[in-house]
Design a protein around this motif. Sequence first.
Motif, PDB file in Angstrom:
ATOM      1  N   VAL A 273       0.729  -1.527  -0.403  1.00 25.14           N
ATOM      2  CA  VAL A 273      -0.065  -0.125  -0.072  1.00 25.14           C
ATOM      3  C   VAL A 273       0.813   1.209  -0.459  1.00 25.14           C
ATOM      4  CG1 VAL A 273      -1.955   1.133   1.023  1.00 25.14           C
ATOM      5  CG2 VAL A 273      -1.276  -0.827   0.896  1.00 25.14           C
ATOM      6  N   LEU A 274       0.735   2.221  -0.698  1.00 22.74           N
ATOM      7  CA  LEU A 274       1.606   3.816  -1.472  1.00 22.74           C
ATOM      8  C   LEU A 274       1.537   4.179  -0.088  1.00 22.74           C
ATOM      9  CD1 LEU A 274       1.067   3.963  -5.215  1.00 22.74           C
ATOM     10  CD2 LEU A 274       3.492   2.897  -4.117  1.00 22.74           C
ATOM     11  N   PRO A 275       2.704   4.985   0.023  1.00 17.31           N
ATOM     12  CA  PRO A 275       2.108   6.001   1.128  1.00 17.31           C
ATOM     13  C   PRO A 275       1.506   7.369   0.921  1.00 17.31           C
ATOM     14  CG  PRO A 275       4.446   5.491   1.417  1.00 17.31           C
ATOM     15  CD  PRO A 275       3.838   5.224   0.539  1.00 17.31           C
ATOM     16  N   ASP A 276       0.704   8.466   1.159  1.00 23.10           N
ATOM     17  CA  ASP A 276       0.483   9.146   1.044  1.00 23.10           C
ATOM     18  C   ASP A 276       1.799  10.538   1.122  1.00 23.10           C
ATOM     19  OD1 ASP A 276      -1.944   8.408   0.607  1.00 23.10           O
ATOM     20  OD2 ASP A 276      -2.540   8.925   2.498  1.00 23.10           O
ATOM     21  N   ASP A 277       3.058   9.509   0.759  1.00 22.57           N
ATOM     22  CA  ASP A 277       3.657  11.383   1.757  1.00 22.57           C
ATOM     23  C   ASP A 277       4.249  11.197   0.692  1.00 22.57           C
ATOM     24  OD1 ASP A 277       5.716   8.861   2.565  1.00 22.57           O
ATOM     25  OD2 ASP A 277       5.492   9.821   3.563  1.00 22.57           O
ATOM     26  N   GLN A 278       5.540  12.220   0.456  1.00 20.57           N
ATOM     27  CA  GLN A 278       6.872  11.688  -0.983  1.00 20.57           C
ATOM     28  C   GLN A 278       8.483  10.996  -0.399  1.00 20.57           C
ATOM     29  OE1 GLN A 278       5.678  13.189  -3.080  1.00 20.57           O
ATOM     30  NE2 GLN A 278       3.949  13.432  -2.034  1.00 20.57           N
ATOM     31  N   ARG A 302      -3.989   3.685   0.119  1.00 21.64           N
ATOM     32  CA  ARG A 302      -5.455   3.028   0.870  1.00 21.64           C
ATOM     33  C   ARG A 302      -6.708   4.068   0.033  1.00 21.64           C
ATOM     34  NH1 ARG A 302      -6.323   2.600   6.844  1.00 21.64           N
ATOM     35  NH2 ARG A 302      -8.703   2.661   7.282  1.00 21.64           N
ATOM     36  N   ASP A 303      -6.624   4.896  -0.161  1.00 18.71           N
ATOM     37  CA  ASP A 303      -7.889   5.778  -0.210  1.00 18.71           C
ATOM     38  C   ASP A 303      -8.058   5.151  -1.761  1.00 18.71           C
ATOM     39  OD1 ASP A 303      -7.709   7.111   1.966  1.00 18.71           O
ATOM     40  OD2 ASP A 303      -7.349   8.827   0.795  1.00 18.71           O
ATOM     41  N   GLU A 304      -7.449   4.498  -2.435  1.00 18.38           N
ATOM     42  CA  GLU A 304      -7.585   4.637  -3.674  1.00 18.38           C
ATOM     43  C   GLU A 304      -7.828   2.678  -3.751  1.00 18.38           C
ATOM     44  OE1 GLU A 304      -4.129   6.783  -6.605  1.00 18.38           O
ATOM     45  OE2 GLU A 304      -3.763   4.977  -5.880  1.00 18.38           O
ATOM     46  N   VAL A 308     -11.414   1.213  -5.639  1.00 17.10           N
ATOM     47  CA  VAL A 308     -12.417   0.481  -6.101  1.00 17.10           C
ATOM     48  C   VAL A 308     -12.707  -0.550  -4.856  1.00 17.10           C
ATOM     49  CG1 VAL A 308     -10.865  -1.342  -6.962  1.00 17.10           C
ATOM     50  CG2 VAL A 308      -9.941   0.554  -7.017  1.00 17.10           C
ATOM     51  N   LEU A 309     -12.405  -0.938  -4.088  1.00 16.58           N
ATOM     52  CA  LEU A 309     -13.449  -1.344  -3.216  1.00 16.58           C
ATOM     53  C   LEU A 309     -14.786  -1.061  -3.077  1.00 16.58           C
ATOM     54  CD1 LEU A 309     -10.871  -2.439  -0.081  1.00 16.58           C
ATOM     55  CD2 LEU A 309     -11.982  -4.040  -1.325  1.00 16.58           C
ATOM     56  N   LEU A 328      -2.484  -6.056   4.943  1.00 19.63           N
ATOM     57  CA  LEU A 328      -3.632  -6.491   4.934  1.00 19.63           C
ATOM     58  C   LEU A 328      -4.285  -5.408   4.335  1.00 19.63           C
ATOM     59  CD1 LEU A 328      -4.448  -9.773   3.999  1.00 19.63           C
ATOM     60  CD2 LEU A 328      -4.345  -9.922   6.177  1.00 19.63           C
ATOM     61  N   ILE A 329      -5.315  -6.178   3.601  1.00 18.97           N
ATOM     62  CA  ILE A 329      -6.211  -4.650   3.553  1.00 18.97           C
ATOM     63  C   ILE A 329      -8.061  -5.546   3.760  1.00 18.97           C
ATOM     64  CG2 ILE A 329      -7.733  -3.564   2.103  1.00 18.97           C
ATOM     65  CD1 ILE A 329      -5.376  -2.724   0.693  1.00 18.97           C
TER      66      ILE A 329
END
Length: 334
Positions: A273-278, A302-304, A308-309, A328-329
């Motif tokens: 899961v990609l983080p939202d920061d740089q 997470r938001d993406e 999709v879900l 794990l989502i």
Amino acid sequence: MSHSDDLLWGAVAGISRFAALLTMAELGLADHLAHGPLDAGELARRCGAHAPSLRRVLRELAAMDVVRPAGRDGYDLTAKGVALRSDVPDSVRSAIRMLGEEGFWYAMGNLPATVRHGSSAFVERYGHLYDHFAANPAVSGVFDDYMRRRAVPFTEGLVERYAFPATATMVDVAGGKGHILARVLRANPDMRGILFDLEHVAGRAAETLAAEGLSDRAEVVPGDFFVSVPAGGDVYLLASVLHNWDDADAVRILRNVRRAMKPDGRVLVLEVVLPDDQAPHLGKDLDMRMLAIFNGGVERSRDEYAAVLRQADLALRAVVELGSGASLIEAGPR
């Protein structure tokens, strides 16, 4: 030299270092050195290499501390270099070989063309990744070993950090050879499993489950997740599946899962899961490979994943960190 210059020039030098590691992996140098140092000439003879060329590569590998000089013209493995052996549990040999495979090398070298045209240069030349594997069994074997080893820390994190329903039936969607399902079933002796994958994969999965003594608790069902998935499961696991597909296809897969699951069932998505920061992150590196190799493959935040879900009538409930960059989502019906 500034820190940014260090990063940029480090990336430039990195291609040469990777090529040296790839040579070490392809020639099996670490396996040849497993029992002690060898003269460079003897090492070249054993691995079928040109001795003067090999000495130059060994000099670079010594600078990387994966081998060390031993005597006048010999080399030995370092503690770091042991990870290049094929017979150690945490071996990275197949990972390096996979990234250096002709198609992958072409894909990464042609990333600028992919970005210019919006379609994968790899797909244009080699077709879909799994068609490429089907046509090249040796490459497929390296990839299978890479994925099996890569999955080990994720799988251990899964069984240690996630509480499965004690008597659940888990459907492992696109479960490959069944290593994750086998580990979950061993850790949860009252659970049952269904491994679902394409027909040419299903036979190999059955062999894995039989070898693990799990044939009485697990069945293998062949099929296509774009058509349907086995119905009636309590838990549906999609491990390293959704990142191969764009949002539209990911939603198609998840909608089929949503239709098949029990009203109180749950969906588990194992991905990076990609983080939202740089900040630097494994997922950002992986995303460059997905961009290069697939038309539509993508790592998501997470938001993406939540979006999709949601389109598949599922709601994200929790994200559990599994270690080694994987998460794990957990999702359930909306």
